[in-house]
Design an enzyme around this catalytic site. Sequence first.
Site, PDB file in Angstrom:
ATOM      1  N   LYS A  16       0.832  -1.208   0.000  1.00 25.84           N
ATOM      2  CA  LYS A  16       0.000   0.000   0.000  1.00 25.84           C
ATOM      3  C   LYS A  16       0.862   1.252   0.000  1.00 25.84           C
ATOM      4  O   LYS A  16       0.509   2.254  -0.607  1.00 25.84           O
ATOM      5  CB  LYS A  16      -0.912   0.015   1.235  1.00 25.84           C
ATOM      6  CG  LYS A  16      -1.921  -1.099   1.261  1.00 25.84           C
ATOM      7  CD  LYS A  16      -2.757  -1.073   2.525  1.00 25.84           C
ATOM      8  CE  LYS A  16      -2.031  -1.476   3.785  1.00 25.84           C
ATOM      9  NZ  LYS A  16      -1.631  -2.887   3.853  1.00 25.84           N
ATOM     10  N   HIS A  41       5.043   0.447   6.345  1.00 23.90           N
ATOM     11  CA  HIS A  41       4.875   0.876   4.956  1.00 23.90           C
ATOM     12  C   HIS A  41       6.236   1.260   4.379  1.00 23.90           C
ATOM     13  O   HIS A  41       6.872   2.196   4.851  1.00 23.90           O
ATOM     14  CB  HIS A  41       3.894   2.046   4.876  1.00 23.90           C
ATOM     15  CG  HIS A  41       2.494   1.641   5.221  1.00 23.90           C
ATOM     16  ND1 HIS A  41       1.468   2.523   5.393  1.00 23.90           N
ATOM     17  CD2 HIS A  41       1.960   0.418   5.423  1.00 23.90           C
ATOM     18  CE1 HIS A  41       0.358   1.858   5.681  1.00 23.90           C
ATOM     19  NE2 HIS A  41       0.645   0.575   5.707  1.00 23.90           N
TER      20      HIS A  41
END
Length: 429
Positions: A16, A41
Amino acid sequence: MTNIVVIGAQWGDEGKGKIVDLMSEKADVVVRFQGGNNAGHTLVVDGVTYKLQLLPSGIVRGKTSVIGNGVVVNPWGLREEMKRISDLGTKISPDVLKISDQATLILPLHQELDHMSEEAAGKGKIGTTGKGIGPAYQDKVARRAIRVGDLAEPETLRMKVDNLLLFHNGLRKGWGQPLIDADDLMKQLTEIADFILPYAVPGWKILADKIDEGKAILFEGAQATMLDNDFGTYPFVTSSNTIAGQAAVGSGVGMKYIDKVVGVVKAYTTRVGAGPFPTELFDSDGDHIREKGREYGTVTGRPRRCGWFDAVLVRQAIRVNGIHSLAVMKLDILDEFDEIKVCVGYDLDGKKLDYFPMQFNASANVKPIYETLPGWKSSTFGVRDYAKLPENAKKYLKRLEELLGVKIGMISTSPEREDTIIIENPYEN
Ligand code: IMP
């Protein structure tokens, strides 16, 4: 302006961060709306790798970055992360970073409780990231949590600390753990208040103002649909709602302002921690995916469990999130396979299922029904043009679209931002 939610449609770690980074070019504001520093992330920008846990991915590009009310914030962890990211050359100031004053704090006692509960659970443990996420959300729901804005009122804070410790010291006594001294905790909180309060804002209001100014907001999901507290593989889930609906709840932006949902999937499936995983591979195919895909946790370094793409799970994710289009990540990891399998249904004691059952035994015992597709046996690494993909890779992607009933808008072929095939830009369609 178009406001978009980016969500993981499997068990997390889909990539993501890269998609949010790519899309943040067109966005003015990036918002985290759930989870905490359990997320990992990874962004690669101009050859520099950034590993973010709590900071919204927009921070690296200087976009207004909001940590919403639905997030649980470990202020000490955040301070460390900000230092790490600043050392890589990113400027972080209260002009850029905004933290909702309604967000819940993760305290050291939450982290300790996370470890204690996991240890006590023995074989039944969840395999949490050990960051105190669950215990912090428990306190939030039980209405005894300390929130970011509470740090601004010392007297209220003291009352809240006493109330919190009434519960936690009772618990710790039962577990034979040393009790927490209220004065000590007050000292720790007062010290960290100086760091965090300059960033504290009414998050919903900041976002309302941005919407009035016509700014585009990107909602950055963490974890993923199958880790959602309601719709995931409960109890092997995280403690927040991770699906797109939470973007509204966890930021204070009403539903009418949210235009689109982009789902992110890997071209295969991975999972960290315990819990059912019907397409998990225990053979050399699984090892190949793990090694080639460097499937080791960003936060904990744990090896990820790897398996084939599960179209049943992703179809479910598409419905509960309301996904408009998909980004398929890490296609190149499948380059060497002779054959590639996709799960198209489950068999449970001879009965065919087209959804993932919620019962503990049933979910552990469903057997995947596979469809086998030919591999492409050539490199897709770094391909940026759909036409240049091998025919069998195109067939694989087309078949996924048919099975899922949703268009694939983006395909990623390396960690670099530019190595992305954009078929349909969510900001233009
Ligand atoms: P917790 O969120 O630390 O409570 O962990 C609960 C479950 O969610 C465990 O199975 C974790 O491995 C998983 N989990 C939490 N955050 C992530 C993530 O960012 N990626 C993948 N799995 C995660």
